[in-house]
Design a protein around this motif. Sequence first.
Motif, short mmCIF file in Angstrom:
data_model
loop_
_atom_site.label_atom_id
_atom_site.label_comp_id
_atom_site.label_asym_id
_atom_site.label_seq_id
_atom_site.Cartn_x
_atom_site.Cartn_y
_atom_site.Cartn_z
N LEU A 71 41.34 32.52 34.05
CA LEU A 71 41.37 33.87 33.10
C LEU A 71 43.00 34.53 32.49
N ARG A 72 43.08 35.40 31.58
CA ARG A 72 44.02 35.89 31.09
C ARG A 72 44.39 37.29 31.15
N ARG A 73 43.15 37.39 30.69
CA ARG A 73 42.93 38.94 30.52
C ARG A 73 41.17 39.62 31.63
N THR A 74 41.47 40.41 31.78
CA THR A 74 40.42 41.49 32.04
C THR A 74 40.56 43.12 32.08
N LEU A 75 39.57 43.38 31.07
CA LEU A 75 39.57 45.12 30.50
C LEU A 75 38.19 45.73 31.61
N VAL A 76 38.59 46.91 31.49
CA VAL A 76 37.78 47.27 31.73
C VAL A 76 38.03 48.75 31.27
N GLU A 78 44.06 47.43 31.62
CA GLU A 78 43.77 46.14 31.23
C GLU A 78 44.99 45.30 32.30
N MET A 79 44.03 44.21 32.98
CA MET A 79 45.06 43.77 33.66
C MET A 79 45.66 42.27 32.61
N ILE A 80 46.65 42.01 33.07
CA ILE A 80 47.09 40.96 32.52
C ILE A 80 47.79 39.86 33.23
N ASN A 81 47.01 38.73 33.32
CA ASN A 81 47.54 37.06 33.91
C ASN A 81 48.61 37.49 33.95
N LYS A 110 49.09 31.06 38.90
CA LYS A 110 49.47 31.87 38.58
C LYS A 110 50.38 32.51 39.21
N MET A 111 51.24 33.50 38.41
CA MET A 111 53.08 33.91 39.09
C MET A 111 52.61 35.17 39.50
N GLY A 112 51.41 36.57 38.88
CA GLY A 112 51.82 37.62 38.93
C GLY A 112 50.83 37.96 38.17
N HIS A 113 50.14 39.03 38.38
CA HIS A 113 50.10 39.89 36.86
C HIS A 113 50.33 41.02 36.70
N VAL A 114 49.90 42.08 35.89
CA VAL A 114 50.13 43.39 35.89
C VAL A 114 48.35 44.31 34.92
N ASN A 115 48.76 45.59 35.82
CA ASN A 115 47.54 46.34 35.14
C ASN A 115 48.76 47.59 34.43
N ARG A 116 47.31 47.41 33.20
CA ARG A 116 48.39 48.28 32.22
C ARG A 116 47.36 49.17 32.46
N VAL A 117 48.04 50.63 32.96
CA VAL A 117 46.85 51.74 32.54
C VAL A 117 46.86 52.76 31.72
N ARG A 118 45.72 53.17 30.93
CA ARG A 118 45.09 54.26 30.55
C ARG A 118 44.90 55.34 30.76
N PRO A 119 44.64 56.52 31.16
CA PRO A 119 43.62 57.98 31.09
C PRO A 119 42.17 57.22 30.31
N LEU A 120 41.39 57.91 31.13
CA LEU A 120 40.03 57.30 30.95
C LEU A 120 39.61 58.33 30.06
N GLY A 121 38.26 57.21 29.12
CA GLY A 121 38.17 57.85 27.62
C GLY A 121 38.69 57.10 26.89
#
Lengths: 354, 354
Positions: free
Chosen positions: A218-223, A310-313, A343-354
């Motif tokens: 897994l590289r990225r998860t998008l919600v 956007e979660m980036i591994n 897997k060394m870590g991950h980052v979450n890139r957060v954006r406002p809803l919408g």
Amino acid sequence: MSEILPAGSTIGILGGGQLGRMLAMAAARLDYRCHIYDPADAPPAGQVVPDVTCGAWTDIAALERFARAVDLVTFEFENVPAEALDAIEAIVPVRPGRRALSVSQDRIDEKDFLTGIGLTTAPYARIDDLPMLEAALGVIGTPSILKTRRMGYDGKGQMRIDRPDQAKRALELLDHQPAVLEGFVDFEREISVIGARGADGQTVCFDPGENMHRDGILRRTLVPAEIPEALKLDAVLLTGRILNALDYVGVMGVELFVTDRGLVVNEIAPRVHNSGHWTQNGCAIDQFEQHIRAITGMPLGDGSRFANVEMINLIGEDLNGLEQYLQDAIHLYGKADIRDGRKMGHVNRVRPLG
Amino acid sequence: MSEILPAGSTIGILGGGQLGRMLAMAAARLDYRCHIYDPADAPPAGQVVPDVTCGAWTDIAALERFARAVDLVTFEFENVPAEALDAIEAIVPVRPGRRALSVSQDRIDEKDFLTGIGLTTAPYARIDDLPMLEAALGVIGTPSILKTRRMGYDGKGQMRIDRPDQAKRALELLDHQPAVLEGFVDFEREISVIGARGADGQTVCFDPGENMHRDGILRRTLVPAEIPEALKLDAVLLTGRILNALDYVGVMGVELFVTDRGLVVNEIAPRVHNSGHWTQNGCAIDQFEQHIRAITGMPLGDGSRFANVEMINLIGEDLNGLEQYLQDAIHLYGKADIRDGRKMGHVNRVRPLG
């Protein structure tokens, strides 16, 4: 155990990798101490807990000592040997229960279970030897994938078969282990649902995320996932059906293929899941806390999503490119050595809803 | 130190209470190990870190050993004795710096500093003895509050004076310590701003929160504060002025009174602050991570608010009423003994924006 595990109690966690580490940090917020059991002598989770037992999965005496030192046991990975669990469970409860674990440890049992409750999986056939594989290839066709029944993860223990004459070689490369042949699913996207079921049967699912893999990892998860709302609801309902059928207590990851004929279940993981890491910065209660709440008998919390994420591994050398993610929510695992595919870590890139 | 402290480095934290505990958990996400120094032998923060040194603030040898074992030192409370800091700072950097600490350790110095940069505080006067107090009461009037210059927190070390003839008794009750007489501020609300300033001078403030106290202890913080937007901006700008004037690196809490003549600075705390706990469930980057980012030389993160939050402190026996908060985001401090007035945990009640 129908009451809430008292604050100050100790939760034993089998496995001290990043999932155990993040489970332990969530547990600390609820005033549970964690005790890690891991074969490695300095596992990542060991940095954030008061107690670590270093022992092999076959060291029954060490497992029994560990079990006596804790009030409840959970796990961060589903391939804990049955003998280890037998030893522990004779002393202290294990959550989620054995049923989910045994189902998810074997790809045939898993698919039998899923199809048995009316869900769709890839076409599959049990493979014990070359004649069975040749016969199955006649039915399922190519391309298809031969996978070991047990112990596979992150694309390991898998061989793609493009032509029937590759059958023998594929079996050899998997060391003739018991296997399953899976038909290729022609999917548009892969999504996953992180579901949680409490000790009281209450079920809550996080919003489906859309997953992108490379090299089987897994590289990225998008919600939000870019799929119709009706499909999201299908995914959530289907996850609820799995949780209920297993009388599950805890968090589970359900990987799904989106196809033109609807959702196909890829696999289930009876634990917190990499594709649920976005919940750490997208929800008031994340998957790790939800799992701790479930296994300790607490009510589940509010897992509604309040942001796009956007979660980036960070895999292997990705860690050296961390500077491009310094504005994001960073979650590192405390692993000293960078290795390919680790897997060394991950980052979450957060954006406002919408 | 102009570069980023390398991952895997160790941050020493002076004080192992709940603030140190939550700082350590934020540090772990960024792959910093924490080493706690605390006079207590089992401080709350000790449960989530690899190393704890138990030592007195006067034990210079222990402080020096601690300093040699870490790469950087920060603190969870502002009353660390100067001698302890001298010993540490001879070996390893301390952040935030000494200026902010010395200013905030003494109520007169603090008010002199604040008024010196043009901010408004309560009217105040230095009190060393009864004649000074009587003279000051003539100017400042009653009701007013006599506070020890040093070591006050959560309403401790304070005496309200309603009539001039209470002056002698008030001094006695404060053991004739050097004190400050503060005029009563007639305020509508108390708000606070949690500000952060990075090693590069970048300054970021969280949204102002509105605070409710009882018995001198913070009980609730609400965001958004119910004040005009212009006043929020004033509060943020004023906080930025304080941070810049101190060449501050780290997170600071600034408590403000909202009066009909504008904002009055109550006090500043050169550390993460109870009124900033809402950021844990209202922002992608919370105050604890922001502090760790600042002191390690990382860029500050996105502290914009994505939810409305009510933070409720669990004081003493409040912890026994936890069942009413089980739906909220719970943060417990791992303290075994419930005592009156002791901060046992807090919960964040999160609601969608708007």
